[in-house]
Design a protein around this motif. Structure first.
Motif, PDB file in Angstrom:
ATOM      1  N   ILE A 229       0.852  -1.177   0.000  1.00 29.63           N
ATOM      2  CA  ILE A 229       0.000   0.000   0.000  1.00 29.63           C
ATOM      3  C   ILE A 229       0.888   1.227   0.000  1.00 29.63           C
TER       4      ILE A 229
ATOM      5  N   ARG B 252      -1.143   1.667 -11.257  1.00 28.45           N
ATOM      6  CA  ARG B 252      -0.926   2.074  -9.854  1.00 28.45           C
ATOM      7  C   ARG B 252       0.571   2.281  -9.611  1.00 28.45           C
TER       8      ARG B 252
ATOM      9  N   HIS C 148      -2.484  -0.996  -3.763  1.00 25.07           N
ATOM     10  CA  HIS C 148      -3.422   0.079  -3.450  1.00 25.07           C
ATOM     11  C   HIS C 148      -2.631   1.375  -3.289  1.00 25.07           C
TER      12      HIS C 148
ATOM     13  N   ARG D 289     -13.226   6.016  -3.152  1.00 27.86           N
ATOM     14  CA  ARG D 289     -12.571   5.303  -4.247  1.00 27.86           C
ATOM     15  C   ARG D 289     -12.506   6.219  -5.461  1.00 27.86           C
TER      16      ARG D 289
ATOM     17  N   GLY E 201      -8.257   0.024  -7.047  1.00 26.60           N
ATOM     18  CA  GLY E 201      -7.100   0.105  -6.161  1.00 26.60           C
ATOM     19  C   GLY E 201      -6.593   1.507  -5.899  1.00 26.60           C
TER      20      GLY E 201
ATOM     21  N   ILE F 192      -9.892  -0.617   2.176  1.00 28.94           N
ATOM     22  CA  ILE F 192      -8.699  -1.358   1.741  1.00 28.94           C
ATOM     23  C   ILE F 192      -8.591  -2.663   2.520  1.00 28.94           C
TER      24      ILE F 192
END
Length: 376
Positions: free
Chosen positions: A4, A85, A99, A274, A280, A314
């Motif tokens: 993360i 990401r 994430h 989100r 993610g 998450i």
């Protein structure tokens, strides 16, 4: 091991990291920010009066990061590829994560001509110190205090601190026995500034200004700021010290990404925080544009509530569950006047305003002590 990445080191970023660990998330967490300190800006309003010193409001985060098993990368984000990401930084290091949480805060719009002649109080602790020095050097004159919003996103405003500065400087000058040598003027393009607090709160604020002898110049679009005056379409306000809080927008690096942005330049999010259409990717705090009531605030408390929703969602996603935790829309504000405080609270249909009371000043100071315990 899941990874993360959290962009930022302010209220939303740190609350996200802390709540992830509280929920038993064992994933690797990386915090990316150019600053490894928490700057507690809500208390910077007390710097001019000497109730707080800048050093006390800058809290090193090394122990916090160690306690919560967080890797800290000292860097500024330069880009983000949403689909992958993948975060790029000015150090050359690229971070990929399962994430990504955008909690970098917003930035103030500086398109108004001559805005460099004004001090922007919420820009940082250094701004409060600069204002303190300027005020101390003045033997008299006019102090102009004002605020505006992002015309493309009216909710992107942080006006509460400007009301506080008006009331605090008035009280400070009276304590010093020199209020009679200063004219104070509050200006805003809005005819009723602070409407997100509620109509009763606006009435109370304007009445308090009148009681304190603070003049108002309201309802006129701003044209420019000069070294010694604020120029609006409805006239000018000559000033020896100008404090101005412009509207907010998103971080500059957002413009170079493929993220969905609001008209005001912030990351579009749903009720679960989100990022719209981006698996993610999450956003909490001032960098985001969220659904909710028209009074949805830009403040630390709301950022914390959004961060808690992000952490919960998450944690659920890592267990294969869809987002289920919507953030709470809530406004809590104690507008301080150095020895008293006015409370404004909004949640759902509740809109409560309490007049300036001495216990509320001490409640604000007690909350600071309680909140910062996690970082000391």
């Amino acid at each position: 091991m899941p990874h993360i990445a959290i962009i930022g080191s302010g209220f939303a970023a740190l609350t996200t990291a802390r709540d992830l660990r509280r929920r038993g998330v064992g994933a690797d967490i990386t915090v990316i920010s150019p600053r490894d300190e928490l700057h507690y800006l809500p208390s910077s309003i007390w710097i001019p009066a000497g109730l707080r010193r800048a050093k006390a409001l800058r809290l090193p985060l090394a122990r916090f990061f160690a306690r919560h098993r967080v890797r800290f990368l000292k860097a500024s984000v330069t880009g983000l590829v949403a689909r992958a990401r993948q975060i790029t930084t000015d150090t050359g290091e690229t971070i990929a994560a399962d994430h990504v949480v955008i909690a970098s805060g917003g930035r103030f719009l500086k398109k108004l001509p001559g805005i460099e002649h004004a001090i922007i109080p919420c820009e940082g602790i250094a701004a409060a110190e600069a204002m303190t020095a300027r005020l101390a050097a003045l033997d008299g004159g006019t102090i102009a205090i004002g605020m505006a919003t992002n015309p493309n996103e009216p909710g992107a405003i942080r006006g509460g601190p400007m009301f506080e500065y008006a009331f605090i400087l008035d009280r400070l000058l009276r304590r010093e026995g020199r209020r009679d040598r200063f004219r104070m003027v509050f200006f805003s393009p809005s005819a009723r500034p602070g409407q997100r607090l509620g109509e009763k709160a606006v009435d109370a604020i304007l009445a308090e200004m009148k009681r304190r002898g603070i003049e108002t110049h309201l309802g006129h679009k701003m044209v420019r700021i000069e070294p010694d005056r604020v120029v609006t379409e409805g006239g000018e306000v000559a000033a020896d010290l100008i404090l101005f809080q412009p509207g907010m927008t998103g971080p500059e690096w957002l413009a170079a990404t493929d993220l969905p942005l609001s008209p005001g330049g912030m990351v579009r999010a749903d009720a679960f925080c989100r990022v719209e259409g981006c698996e993610g990717l999450w956003v909490a705090g001032d960098a985001g544009s969220y659904p909710g009531p028209e009074w949805l605030p830009k403040q630390a408390h709301q950022a914390d509530l959004q961060a808690r929703a992000v952490a919960a969602n998450i944690a659920g996603a890592l267990k294969g569950r869809p987002p289920a935790k919507a953030f709470t829309a809530e406004l809590v504000c104690i507008m301080d006047s150095l020895d008293r405080g006015m409370l404004v609270f909004r949640r759902g249909r509740i809109n409560l305003t309490l007049p300036a009371l001495r216990p509320l000043h001490w409640l604000k100071r007690a909350f600071e002590h309680h909140y910062l315990r996690a970082y000391r």
